[in-house]
Design a protein around this motif. Sequence first.
Motif, PDB file in Angstrom:
ATOM      1  N   ASP A 273       0.865  -1.173   0.000  1.00 41.45           N
ATOM      2  CA  ASP A 273       0.000   0.000   0.000  1.00 41.45           C
ATOM      3  C   ASP A 273       0.908   1.231   0.000  1.00 41.45           C
ATOM      4  OD1 ASP A 273      -1.765   2.059   0.366  1.00 41.45           O
ATOM      5  OD2 ASP A 273      -2.628   1.294   2.232  1.00 41.45           O
ATOM      6  N   THR A 274       1.007   1.909  -1.132  1.00 37.26           N
ATOM      7  CA  THR A 274       1.963   3.010  -1.281  1.00 37.26           C
ATOM      8  C   THR A 274       1.682   4.178  -0.344  1.00 37.26           C
ATOM      9  OG1 THR A 274       0.642   3.969  -3.075  1.00 37.26           O
ATOM     10  CG2 THR A 274       2.390   2.428  -3.694  1.00 37.26           C
ATOM     11  N   SER A 275       0.445   4.306   0.114  1.00 37.67           N
ATOM     12  CA  SER A 275       0.083   5.438   0.975  1.00 37.67           C
ATOM     13  C   SER A 275      -0.072   5.043   2.441  1.00 37.67           C
ATOM     14  CB  SER A 275      -1.215   6.078   0.480  1.00 37.67           C
ATOM     15  OG  SER A 275      -2.288   5.143   0.520  1.00 37.67           O
ATOM     16  N   PHE A 276       0.411   3.868   2.821  1.00 37.56           N
ATOM     17  CA  PHE A 276       0.224   3.388   4.183  1.00 37.56           C
ATOM     18  C   PHE A 276       0.939   4.274   5.197  1.00 37.56           C
ATOM     19  CE2 PHE A 276       0.889   0.369   7.755  1.00 37.56           C
ATOM     20  CZ  PHE A 276      -0.431   0.019   7.969  1.00 37.56           C
ATOM     21  N   PHE A 277       2.135   4.780   4.830  1.00 33.99           N
ATOM     22  CA  PHE A 277       2.912   5.621   5.731  1.00 33.99           C
ATOM     23  C   PHE A 277       3.021   7.071   5.267  1.00 33.99           C
ATOM     24  CE2 PHE A 277       4.915   1.420   6.717  1.00 33.99           C
ATOM     25  CZ  PHE A 277       4.472   1.349   8.025  1.00 33.99           C
ATOM     26  N   TRP A 280       0.895  10.908  -0.292  1.00 31.54           N
ATOM     27  CA  TRP A 280       1.514  11.441  -1.518  1.00 31.54           C
ATOM     28  C   TRP A 280       0.616  12.468  -2.206  1.00 31.54           C
ATOM     29  CZ3 TRP A 280       6.409  10.490  -1.563  1.00 31.54           C
ATOM     30  CH2 TRP A 280       6.894   9.293  -1.040  1.00 31.54           C
ATOM     31  N   LYS A 281      -0.680  12.473  -1.877  1.00 30.84           N
ATOM     32  CA  LYS A 281      -1.600  13.390  -2.550  1.00 30.84           C
ATOM     33  C   LYS A 281      -1.249  14.846  -2.269  1.00 30.84           C
ATOM     34  CE  LYS A 281      -5.577  10.245  -2.740  1.00 30.84           C
ATOM     35  NZ  LYS A 281      -6.982  10.024  -2.324  1.00 30.84           N
ATOM     36  N   LYS A 282      -0.683  15.111  -1.099  1.00 33.19           N
ATOM     37  CA  LYS A 282      -0.327  16.488  -0.771  1.00 33.19           C
ATOM     38  C   LYS A 282       0.778  17.019  -1.687  1.00 33.19           C
ATOM     39  CE  LYS A 282       1.776  17.223   3.118  1.00 33.19           C
ATOM     40  NZ  LYS A 282       2.092  17.204   4.561  1.00 33.19           N
ATOM     41  N   TYR A 283       1.494  16.097  -2.345  1.00 32.29           N
ATOM     42  CA  TYR A 283       2.514  16.498  -3.320  1.00 32.29           C
ATOM     43  C   TYR A 283       2.029  16.314  -4.756  1.00 32.29           C
ATOM     44  CZ  TYR A 283       5.276  15.866   0.903  1.00 32.29           C
ATOM     45  OH  TYR A 283       5.744  15.922   2.192  1.00 32.29           O
ATOM     46  N   HIS A 284       0.722  15.974  -4.903  1.00 27.01           N
ATOM     47  CA  HIS A 284       0.118  15.744  -6.221  1.00 27.01           C
ATOM     48  C   HIS A 284       0.837  14.611  -6.954  1.00 27.01           C
ATOM     49  CE1 HIS A 284      -2.046  19.479  -5.529  1.00 27.01           C
ATOM     50  NE2 HIS A 284      -0.892  20.092  -5.318  1.00 27.01           N
ATOM     51  N   LEU A 285       1.228  13.574  -6.208  1.00 28.95           N
ATOM     52  CA  LEU A 285       1.929  12.436  -6.790  1.00 28.95           C
ATOM     53  C   LEU A 285       1.079  11.180  -6.660  1.00 28.95           C
ATOM     54  CD1 LEU A 285       5.543  13.009  -5.372  1.00 28.95           C
ATOM     55  CD2 LEU A 285       4.714  13.572  -7.665  1.00 28.95           C
ATOM     56  N   VAL A 308       6.445   6.921 -10.031  1.00 30.79           N
ATOM     57  CA  VAL A 308       5.423   7.964 -10.100  1.00 30.79           C
ATOM     58  C   VAL A 308       4.662   7.798 -11.410  1.00 30.79           C
ATOM     59  CG1 VAL A 308       4.969  10.435 -10.197  1.00 30.79           C
ATOM     60  CG2 VAL A 308       6.719   9.554  -8.647  1.00 30.79           C
ATOM     61  N   GLU A 309       3.380   7.457 -11.300  1.00 36.84           N
ATOM     62  CA  GLU A 309       2.572   7.211 -12.488  1.00 36.84           C
ATOM     63  C   GLU A 309       2.097   8.507 -13.117  1.00 36.84           C
ATOM     64  OE1 GLU A 309      -1.324   5.196 -12.054  1.00 36.84           O
ATOM     65  OE2 GLU A 309      -0.453   3.651 -13.339  1.00 36.84           O
ATOM     66  N   SER A 310       1.790   9.491 -12.281  1.00 35.40           N
ATOM     67  CA  SER A 310       1.357  10.786 -12.789  1.00 35.40           C
ATOM     68  C   SER A 310       1.673  11.844 -11.753  1.00 35.40           C
ATOM     69  CB  SER A 310      -0.149  10.787 -13.097  1.00 35.40           C
ATOM     70  OG  SER A 310      -0.892  10.586 -11.905  1.00 35.40           O
ATOM     71  N   SER A 311       1.767  13.057 -12.215  1.00 35.32           N
ATOM     72  CA  SER A 311       2.035  14.183 -11.333  1.00 35.32           C
ATOM     73  C   SER A 311       1.040  15.274 -11.657  1.00 35.32           C
ATOM     74  CB  SER A 311       3.467  14.687 -11.543  1.00 35.32           C
ATOM     75  OG  SER A 311       3.776  15.707 -10.640  1.00 35.32           O
ATOM     76  N   GLU A 312       0.015  15.408 -10.808  1.00 30.48           N
ATOM     77  CA  GLU A 312      -1.086  16.321 -11.096  1.00 30.48           C
ATOM     78  C   GLU A 312      -0.604  17.770 -11.156  1.00 30.48           C
ATOM     79  OE1 GLU A 312      -4.000  15.719  -8.128  1.00 30.48           O
ATOM     80  OE2 GLU A 312      -4.046  13.551  -8.362  1.00 30.48           O
ATOM     81  N   ASP A 376       8.274  15.279   4.507  1.00 31.91           N
ATOM     82  CA  ASP A 376       7.841  16.671   4.340  1.00 31.91           C
ATOM     83  C   ASP A 376       9.041  17.607   4.312  1.00 31.91           C
ATOM     84  OD1 ASP A 376       5.194  15.983   4.242  1.00 31.91           O
ATOM     85  OD2 ASP A 376       4.743  16.530   6.315  1.00 31.91           O
ATOM     86  N   GLN A 377       9.974  17.402   5.221  1.00 34.11           N
ATOM     87  CA  GLN A 377      11.151  18.259   5.273  1.00 34.11           C
ATOM     88  C   GLN A 377      12.038  18.063   4.045  1.00 34.11           C
ATOM     89  OE1 GLN A 377      13.251  17.819   8.982  1.00 34.11           O
ATOM     90  NE2 GLN A 377      11.406  18.102  10.213  1.00 34.11           N
ATOM     91  N   ALA A 378      12.166  16.816   3.598  1.00 39.27           N
ATOM     92  CA  ALA A 378      13.000  16.548   2.429  1.00 39.27           C
ATOM     93  C   ALA A 378      12.408  17.162   1.160  1.00 39.27           C
ATOM     94  CB  ALA A 378      13.188  15.044   2.242  1.00 39.27           C
ATOM     95  N   LEU A 379      11.064  17.209   1.094  1.00 40.19           N
ATOM     96  CA  LEU A 379      10.387  17.711  -0.109  1.00 40.19           C
ATOM     97  C   LEU A 379       9.884  19.144   0.037  1.00 40.19           C
ATOM     98  CD1 LEU A 379       8.239  14.621  -1.226  1.00 40.19           C
ATOM     99  CD2 LEU A 379      10.470  15.352  -2.072  1.00 40.19           C
ATOM    100  N   GLU A 380      10.152  19.766   1.194  1.00 43.66           N
ATOM    101  CA  GLU A 380       9.613  21.105   1.452  1.00 43.66           C
ATOM    102  C   GLU A 380      10.038  22.100   0.386  1.00 43.66           C
ATOM    103  OE1 GLU A 380       9.545  24.467   5.032  1.00 43.66           O
ATOM    104  OE2 GLU A 380      10.848  22.702   5.174  1.00 43.66           O
TER     105      GLU A 380
END
Length: 503
Positions: A273-277, A280-285, A308-312, A376-380
């Motif tokens: 489950d890619t979103s278990f931890f 990713w939606k907050k990064y549009h991924l 990454v299948e798509s990037s909104e 979050d910090q790594a992608l901020e």
Amino acid sequence: MEGTAVAVCEILKYLIIHWKCETGVSNGALLEGQLVISMEALNSNHQENTLHCVTTIASAGSTYGGLVLKKFIKEIQSILPGFSAKLNWTSEEASSSQDISGVTPFQMIFEVDEKPRTLMTDSLVIKNFLRRIIMVHPKIRFNFSVKVNGILSLEIFGTKNEPTLNLSNGIALVINYQHYVSRPKFGAAQLLCSRIHPVLGHPVMLFIPDDVAGMGSLGELILTPAAALCPCPKVFSNQLNRVSSVSIFLYGPSGLPLILPSQKQPTTTVFEDTSFFIDWKKYHLCLVPNMDLSLDRDLVLPDVSYQVESSEGDQSQNMDSQGQTLLLFLFVDFHSGFPVQRTELWRAHTLLTVHLSAILTESHSVVQDSIQVTVDQALEQYHQDAKDHQKLQASLSVAVNSIMSIVTGSTSSSFRKICFQALQAADTQEFGTKLHKSFYEITQHRFLPHCSCEVNQQLLPEKNAEQSTEDAHENSSPELLTGPGLPSFDPDRLDERNLRWEG
């Protein structure tokens, strides 16, 4: 029967645990030494299409102190119940043969019959395991050789003197990005930083489910996450690049990989489950599991990989030549109130190898919080740069439409001709297309991701640091900002008389 790769990797794990406990490096010092692993195979005299393989694991010099080899062999046999080959040792210990430091070198040998394809796979699994080890034990060196019917292949694994980030409990993460991803397809002049910059997360205690708590682990399991974009955003200083993949690396006590490459275990089922931890939606991924992980490559192989299948909302992703990879390291260590014994470390490692998914699920809330904050910090900065870039791209249509209005509305045929010639356009439609492309290139080259490239926590040799600084100065040419032959546009002086392209 367990294969050669499993046996070699398990023996190396136990050696490192033994080495760590016996040499007393709990004060944070890094393990340092050299091991030799050799596999020599000849056509079997008993079976067709089969190789008789002799595998040797030996120390080079005084690597392991205090190793009672006969006792060690007995312990190894007990942790390899499915391995039928007999482990042997040399007579050096019995004859009291010692090196100048007074430490007895050791050598272990076992023999098995394997199919050629199996032997090839085993060698690749061992290579990937050695790469994983040296990523957190940079002062350990491995000499690995495979000889099949007289044809020798030799490879040396080691990262000594490479920049690292100190972690707890005597391990250090190698931060040279080229171990994790292929070199970006840019010119050498654009490579501004060769390091990753990990963000260390908050350590959290893991909870062991009641149905597996009877393993006898008297102590605490502590998880510490670390995350980094790879390569460093400065590598893409002439454009905004997107996150195209996620790689997860699982390490247990003493910095040992929890699973072997290509080994199917329930250890990683929680990551299906890619979103278990991570949200990713907050990064549009939108992420999907990546099952295409080839063993035959010169990179550190992750335990879990997402694509990454798509990037909104990322309208420029099709123009990007290569994406970044988010690296996520999960370090699980064992702590007790007393000096840790090798049996305790091995028991904790075995517990994690078999029950990691169940333990992480039981500890879902605290693990999720720690990992999410770290990511979050790594992608901020990446996330902020993406927002700024989208705003910049949105302004393109305004600028292009303004210029198009001037050109198409002009009554001067000579002016329109000059404009078309400047972009080598045959008509108004082609002029608009090329104008938009030119403006896109300008904004890409004007967009400079922020990256401080702090190295205050890294064990970086002074020579390397000076060289990196020199490289950064040498590579900061004006062409990285504007690019050769691109339009020079001043919106405050926009009229028919000054609409010109330089170069």
